[in-house]
Design a protein around this motif. Structure first.
Motif, PDB file in Angstrom:
ATOM      1  N   THR A 139      55.208  47.506  78.253  1.00  0.00           N
ATOM      2  CA  THR A 139      53.772  47.262  78.111  1.00  0.00           C
ATOM      3  C   THR A 139      53.346  47.253  76.653  1.00  0.00           C
ATOM      4  O   THR A 139      52.543  46.419  76.229  1.00  0.00           O
ATOM      5  N   GLY A 141      53.238  46.082  73.329  1.00  0.00           N
ATOM      6  CA  GLY A 141      53.636  44.832  72.695  1.00  0.00           C
ATOM      7  C   GLY A 141      53.842  43.690  73.662  1.00  0.00           C
ATOM      8  O   GLY A 141      54.194  42.586  73.242  1.00  0.00           O
ATOM      9  N   ARG A 142      53.684  43.940  74.960  1.00  0.00           N
ATOM     10  CA  ARG A 142      53.862  42.912  76.000  1.00  0.00           C
ATOM     11  C   ARG A 142      55.258  42.281  75.878  1.00  0.00           C
ATOM     12  O   ARG A 142      55.412  41.067  75.692  1.00  0.00           O
ATOM     13  N   HIS A 144      57.567  42.109  78.279  1.00  0.00           N
ATOM     14  CA  HIS A 144      58.154  41.896  79.600  1.00  0.00           C
ATOM     15  C   HIS A 144      59.044  40.653  79.659  1.00  0.00           C
ATOM     16  O   HIS A 144      59.902  40.535  80.537  1.00  0.00           O
ATOM     17  N   ASN A 145      58.851  39.714  78.735  1.00  0.00           N
ATOM     18  CA  ASN A 145      59.688  38.516  78.717  1.00  0.00           C
ATOM     19  C   ASN A 145      61.101  38.793  78.211  1.00  0.00           C
ATOM     20  O   ASN A 145      61.930  37.876  78.129  1.00  0.00           O
ATOM     21  N   ARG A 276      48.388  48.794  68.754  1.00  0.00           N
ATOM     22  CA  ARG A 276      48.844  49.257  70.066  1.00  0.00           C
ATOM     23  C   ARG A 276      48.539  48.255  71.181  1.00  0.00           C
ATOM     24  O   ARG A 276      49.312  48.101  72.118  1.00  0.00           O
ATOM     25  N   ASN A 277      47.430  47.554  71.104  1.00  0.00           N
ATOM     26  CA  ASN A 277      47.040  46.615  72.149  1.00  0.00           C
ATOM     27  C   ASN A 277      47.459  45.182  71.843  1.00  0.00           C
ATOM     28  O   ASN A 277      47.085  44.267  72.584  1.00  0.00           O
ATOM     29  N   ALA A 278      48.229  44.980  70.782  1.00  0.00           N
ATOM     30  CA  ALA A 278      48.625  43.625  70.399  1.00  0.00           C
ATOM     31  C   ALA A 278      49.589  43.032  71.420  1.00  0.00           C
ATOM     32  O   ALA A 278      50.478  43.713  71.928  1.00  0.00           O
ATOM     33  N   SER A 279      49.399  41.745  71.715  1.00  0.00           N
ATOM     34  CA  SER A 279      50.299  41.029  72.610  1.00  0.00           C
ATOM     35  C   SER A 279      51.334  40.298  71.746  1.00  0.00           C
ATOM     36  O   SER A 279      51.092  39.189  71.266  1.00  0.00           O
ATOM     37  N   VAL A 280      52.454  40.934  71.526  1.00  0.00           N
ATOM     38  CA  VAL A 280      53.458  40.430  70.593  1.00  0.00           C
ATOM     39  C   VAL A 280      54.469  39.526  71.299  1.00  0.00           C
ATOM     40  O   VAL A 280      54.686  38.385  70.908  1.00  0.00           O
ATOM     41  N   GLY A 281      55.091  40.048  72.364  1.00  0.00           N
ATOM     42  CA  GLY A 281      56.128  39.289  73.066  1.00  0.00           C
ATOM     43  C   GLY A 281      57.478  39.439  72.393  1.00  0.00           C
ATOM     44  O   GLY A 281      57.578  39.491  71.163  1.00  0.00           O
ATOM     45  N   SER A 284      59.278  36.837  69.429  1.00  0.00           N
ATOM     46  CA  SER A 284      58.255  36.052  68.742  1.00  0.00           C
ATOM     47  C   SER A 284      58.391  36.269  67.234  1.00  0.00           C
ATOM     48  O   SER A 284      59.031  37.229  66.782  1.00  0.00           O
TER      49      SER A 284
END
Length: 402
Positions: A139, A141-142, A144-145, A276-281, A284
């Protein structure tokens, strides 16, 4: 037991301590402590002497170091001989002050890796998806990929090698419960899943893995304030940069038998700098730009090196998918480097059972060869001097180039 690989800075060196490739005669003394019995100590001393003799001609050295906060906290070295020892003669042996000493004279010949291999075909490897043992840790940095994109990074790097043809099977998982892989599987289950995938894609090997840890190593640990942090640091308002862990298992299975050829755990950590809430993936540009991403990159490089080391000296194998008269079809793509006129040996596949009634794949040399006549994008066509039926050559038998 699984070996633990702490990836940080790794290197592989080949030391040729003797410039000549001719056999040389050496005299060395092996030693062993007498503990259980004199006979056991003698065997250990002989093993030590043979190891020393081999190292005089050449050695492969793999050094692995791990840096933490600028300090070296892990330093491992693995040394393996690259030589053949023969004509061993025992010159002197006996116990002395609790130590068994054994002196030998032996001929030692340096041997290059794959010195007897003449083939340079690209071996097909199916790279399956990596399971995520604790999805909740992705979760931050997102990430999950990671289950599909980590193997895709490996595929891209492996395909830079002239010995490997990596096939994308990243959407396929071999393990129902990644937390228990591969120990949760029986030998028969491993055989079924890996062989089925290899047969489907025409692969000789199957690479899979599990990401064990993506969490913070010590969430409560406070980072040292930087001199340039300013007034926020003085007031204690600056946020500590979390240290994030990465632990992953890598598995290499034989596509023919399903046997587990290689297993290793890789571990590292680095600072996770995004908000903390950044959507990094995963994978990337932002991810690779973090200290944590750079550490993961080093680990993936070590994985690629190890996969190449496992398969480099293995023979090239491909399945026979049809046999009619003197003509056979072989499941191998044009990307393997096969060309018209190339010759392969034919082997029959069979099954026998060990004492625990577990199935094992057996290869029988049919003492015949085939010559490649056509190379198609997804298969090749070869001809035999004899009729395939007379030798009972059939589907799922193999052609091999050593």
């Amino acid at each position: 037991m699984c070996a633990i690989w702490y990836a940080g800075i790794s290197s592989v060196l080949l030391l040729l301590l003797s410039g000549s490739v001719q056999a040389q005669t050496v005299e060395v003394t092996g030693r062993a402590v007498i503990e259980i019995s004199v006979n056991q100590a003698r065997e250990d001393a002989l093993t030590d002497a043979l190891r020393q003799a081999g190292l005089t001609a050449g050695a492969s050295i793999r050094s692995t170091q791990r840096l933490s906060a600028g300090q070296l906290d892990q330093d491992d070295m693995d040394i393996r001989s690259r030589a053949r020892v023969h004509n061993v003669e025992v010159l002197r042996e006996g116990p002395h002050d609790g130590i068994y000493e054994l002196e030998i004279r032996a001929a030692v010949r340096p041997e290059a890796m794959c010195s007897t291999s003449q083939q340079s075909y690209r071996k097909a490897i199916a790279v399956a998806g990596f399971g995520l043992a604790q999805p909740s840790q992705a979760t931050l940095g997102r990430l999950h990929n990671i289950e599909q994109d980590l193997p895709r990074v490996l595929i891209s790097e492996l395909n830079h090698s002239r010995f490997v043809q990596a096939l994308d099977a990243s959407r396929i998982s071999l393990y129902e419960d990644p937390r228990r892989a591969p120990s949760m599987e029986t030998s028969q289950q491993r055989l079924t899943t890996s062989v089925a995938l290899a047969t489907r894609l025409g692969a000789q090997y199957v690479v899979s893995g599990v990401v064990r840890q993506l969490g913070q190593g010590n969430p409560g640990k406070q980072a040292e304030p930087e001199p340039q942090a300013g007034w926020k640091s003085l007031l204690g308002l600056d946020r500590a940069t979390p240290e994030r862990e990465f632990v992953a298992d890598l598995f290499v299975h034989d596509g023919l038998s399903g046997a587990l050829l290689f297993q290793r755990t890789y571990q590292g950590s680095g600072a996770w700098t995004p908000e903390r809430n950044a959507s990094v993936g995963f994978a990337s540009p932002v991810f690779w730009g973090t200290p944590y991403g750079k550490e993961v990159g080093h680990i993936l490089e070590a994985m690629v090196d190890d996969i190449g080391e496992v398969i480099r000296c293995q023979p090239f194998m491909a399945r026979i998918v049809a046999a009619r008269g003197k003509r056979i079809h072989i499941e191998a793509s044009g990307g393997t480097g096969i060309r018209p006129g190339d010759k392969f040996q034919v082997y029959r596949t069979g099954t026998f059972y060990n004492l625990d009634l577990e199935p094992r794949t057996e290869l029988t040399d049919m003492a015949t060869e085939v010559v490649i006549k056509q190379v198609q994008p997804q298969f090749v066509v070869a001809e035999m001097t004899s009729d395939a039926a007379s030798l009972a050559i059939q589907r799922d038998d193999l052609v091999i180039a050593w």
